[in-house]
Design a protein around this motif. Structure first.
Motif, PDB file in Angstrom:
ATOM      1  N   GLY A 183      -8.494  -3.606   1.828  1.00 42.74           N
ATOM      2  CA  GLY A 183      -7.822  -2.330   1.615  1.00 42.74           C
ATOM      3  C   GLY A 183      -7.462  -1.546   2.861  1.00 42.74           C
ATOM      4  O   GLY A 183      -7.005  -0.412   2.763  1.00 42.74           O
ATOM      5  N   ALA A 212      -1.843  -3.588   2.914  1.00 42.68           N
ATOM      6  CA  ALA A 212      -3.290  -3.476   3.074  1.00 42.68           C
ATOM      7  C   ALA A 212      -3.872  -4.879   3.142  1.00 42.68           C
ATOM      8  O   ALA A 212      -3.400  -5.795   2.448  1.00 42.68           O
ATOM      9  CB  ALA A 212      -3.898  -2.703   1.903  1.00 42.68           C
ATOM     10  N   GLU A 221      -5.145  -0.344   5.575  1.00 43.62           N
ATOM     11  CA  GLU A 221      -3.698  -0.286   5.702  1.00 43.62           C
ATOM     12  C   GLU A 221      -3.234  -0.668   7.111  1.00 43.62           C
ATOM     13  O   GLU A 221      -3.912  -0.401   8.084  1.00 43.62           O
ATOM     14  CB  GLU A 221      -3.186   1.138   5.398  1.00 43.62           C
ATOM     15  CG  GLU A 221      -3.507   1.629   4.024  1.00 43.62           C
ATOM     16  CD  GLU A 221      -4.835   2.375   3.940  1.00 43.62           C
ATOM     17  OE1 GLU A 221      -5.214   2.755   2.824  1.00 43.62           O
ATOM     18  OE2 GLU A 221      -5.514   2.570   4.978  1.00 43.62           O
ATOM     19  N   ALA A 259       0.848  -1.196   0.000  1.00 41.46           N
ATOM     20  CA  ALA A 259       0.000   0.000   0.000  1.00 41.46           C
ATOM     21  C   ALA A 259       0.876   1.235   0.000  1.00 41.46           C
ATOM     22  O   ALA A 259       1.907   1.276   0.667  1.00 41.46           O
ATOM     23  CB  ALA A 259      -0.921  -0.001   1.219  1.00 41.46           C
TER      24      ALA A 259
END
Length: 118
Positions: free
Chosen positions: A107, A103, A109, A89
């Motif tokens: 998604g 991530a 992080e 990421a």
């Protein structure tokens, strides 16, 4: 007054899948497998936990809160997490940091830190 950190709540499109991923990544146990509120903990009677709650909202930007994980071997841990389905990421890091930003499958992080400085 006593205040106990019970859990971190993470919105998820698929709470079960994301909760299972994090349980595997952290080596934690599932304490509630409800598809709307899936919870994991370090051990059944140990806090805090992470609760993955169902949400239809898309994740529009970088998280304002994230986990920092410190493994014994950063390189090996990054490889393991990538094999589990994490991905690199970019949150604006310069490349000189002693951490790696990844991530999870939805998604979110998180950082894999390098060795602690003495």
């Amino acid at each position: 007054m006593t205040l106990v950190w019970e859990q971190l709540v993470v919105d998820a499109a698929d709470p079960v899948a994301l909760g299972r991923w994090w349980a595997e990544a952290l080596g934690w146990v599932v304490v509630n497998d409800d598809p709307e509120e899936y919870e994991i903990r370090p051990a059944p009677d140990r806090l805090p936990g992470v609760l993955f709650g169902a949400s239809r909202d898309a994740k529009p930007v970088k998280n304002r809160l994230h986990l920092d994980l410190r493994p014994d071997d950063q390189e090996a841990e990054v490889r393991r997490l990538l094999a589990l389905g994490a991905r690199p990421a970019d949150v604006g890091q310069t490349g000189e940091e002693p951490w790696v930003v990844l991530a999870d499958p939805e998604g979110n992080e998180f950082c894999v830190l390098g060795p602690r400085r003495p």
